[in-house]
Design an enzyme around this catalytic site. Structure first.
Site, PDB file in Angstrom:
ATOM      1  N   SER A 154       0.847  -1.189   0.000  1.00 39.13           N
ATOM      2  CA  SER A 154       0.000   0.000   0.000  1.00 39.13           C
ATOM      3  C   SER A 154       0.881   1.237   0.000  1.00 39.13           C
ATOM      4  CB  SER A 154      -0.897   0.010   1.246  1.00 39.13           C
ATOM      5  OG  SER A 154      -1.557   1.255   1.392  1.00 39.13           O
ATOM      6  N   TYR A 167      -1.502  -0.735  10.550  1.00 41.83           N
ATOM      7  CA  TYR A 167      -1.646  -0.977   9.117  1.00 41.83           C
ATOM      8  C   TYR A 167      -0.394  -0.542   8.357  1.00 41.83           C
ATOM      9  CZ  TYR A 167      -3.929  -1.175   4.532  1.00 41.83           C
ATOM     10  OH  TYR A 167      -4.259  -1.473   3.230  1.00 41.83           O
TER      11      TYR A 167
END
Length: 259
Positions: A154, A167
């Site tokens: 990501s 995350y």
């Protein structure tokens, strides 16, 4: 992209025969959104596709086909991963590509984030990638030719917002795992990562203003990620690329924003 490999076998009469063997791709988190888009694309290309996903409802709604394995399991559980690959070996007999895509979010105020919540995000988003590679690569190495592992990271690996600790840490860890595996598994297996930005999920709609903040004038589509996965899976087109990460974000990581 070719969906098969050439092979040779000796017939009962002693003659050598050319056979066609369909390629096999394993996808974690492959029952919805980006993973589903990747899975359906490779099904349409004629590949054998194996999906592991924790979302039982999404698995039940995935189009069933003869060349698809649908496995309900947790990627952080090594026994689930082992059984998943056992099914692949028994049904398809080979493995060519692994796409690590399964992930959960971890957006929470840092001072409220528990150790268990932190560990769960790391277990799914990072340890799950390790396990998919650890149990899948031995099957991949049984094949003639080369294999490919594609890790979905990501842009959060490179930039963050408040409450992003678990995350972002997991997604950054994927980039480190990617270049480490590339060193350990080369030259037989190439390992690369993709860092998606804002990719619209199935049915997701956003405002024109949200689209226009991107340098490309739009947010990403699932197809944008599917296309680069296909490229990195193809040894003829990307055979000289390994250990790298590719940012697919409409230019947002190159845009300065001051409030």
């Amino acid at each position: 992209m070719k969906s098969f490999k050439f092979g040779l076998r000796t017939s009962d009469s002693g003659n050598c025969e050319v056979i066609f063997v369909s390629k096999v791709i394993a996808i974690s988190g492959g029952a919805k959104n980006i993973g589903k888009g990747i899975a359906l694309h490779f099904v349409n290309l004629g590949w054998n596709v194996a999906i592991i996903d924790y979302d039982k409802k999404a698995l039940e709604e995935f189009p069933t086909k003869e060349n698809v394995i649908l496995y309900h399991g947790d990627v952080s559980d090594e026994y689930c991963i082992s059984e998943f690959y056992l099914q692949i070996k028994e049904k398809f007999g080979r493995l060519d590509v692994i796409v690590n895509n399964a992930a959960i979010g971890g957006f929470k105020d840092f001072l409220s984030l528990s150790v268990n919540e932190w560990k769960r995000v790391i277990d799914i988003n990072l340890t799950g990638y390790f396990l998919m590679a650890r149990f899948g690569v031995p099957i991949m190495l049984e094949n003639p030719g080369n294999g490919s592992i594609i890790n979905i990271s990501s842009t959060r690996a490179l930039m963050s917002e408040p409450g992003n600790e678990a995350y972002s840490a997991s997604k950054a860890g994927i980039l480190g795992l990617t270049h480490a595996l590339a060193n350990s598994l080369g030259p037989r297996v190439r390992v690369n990562a993709i860092c998606p930005g804002w990719i619209l999920h199935e049915g997701e709609e956003i405002s024109d203003r949200e689209h226009q903040q991107h340098l490309t004038g739009r947010a990403g589509k699932i197809e944008d990620i599917v296309d680069i996965v296909e490229f990195l899976a193809d040894d003829e087109k990307s055979g000289f690329i390994t250990g790298q990460y590719f940012i697919v974000d409409g230019g947002m990581t190159k845009k300065m924003i001051y409030i």
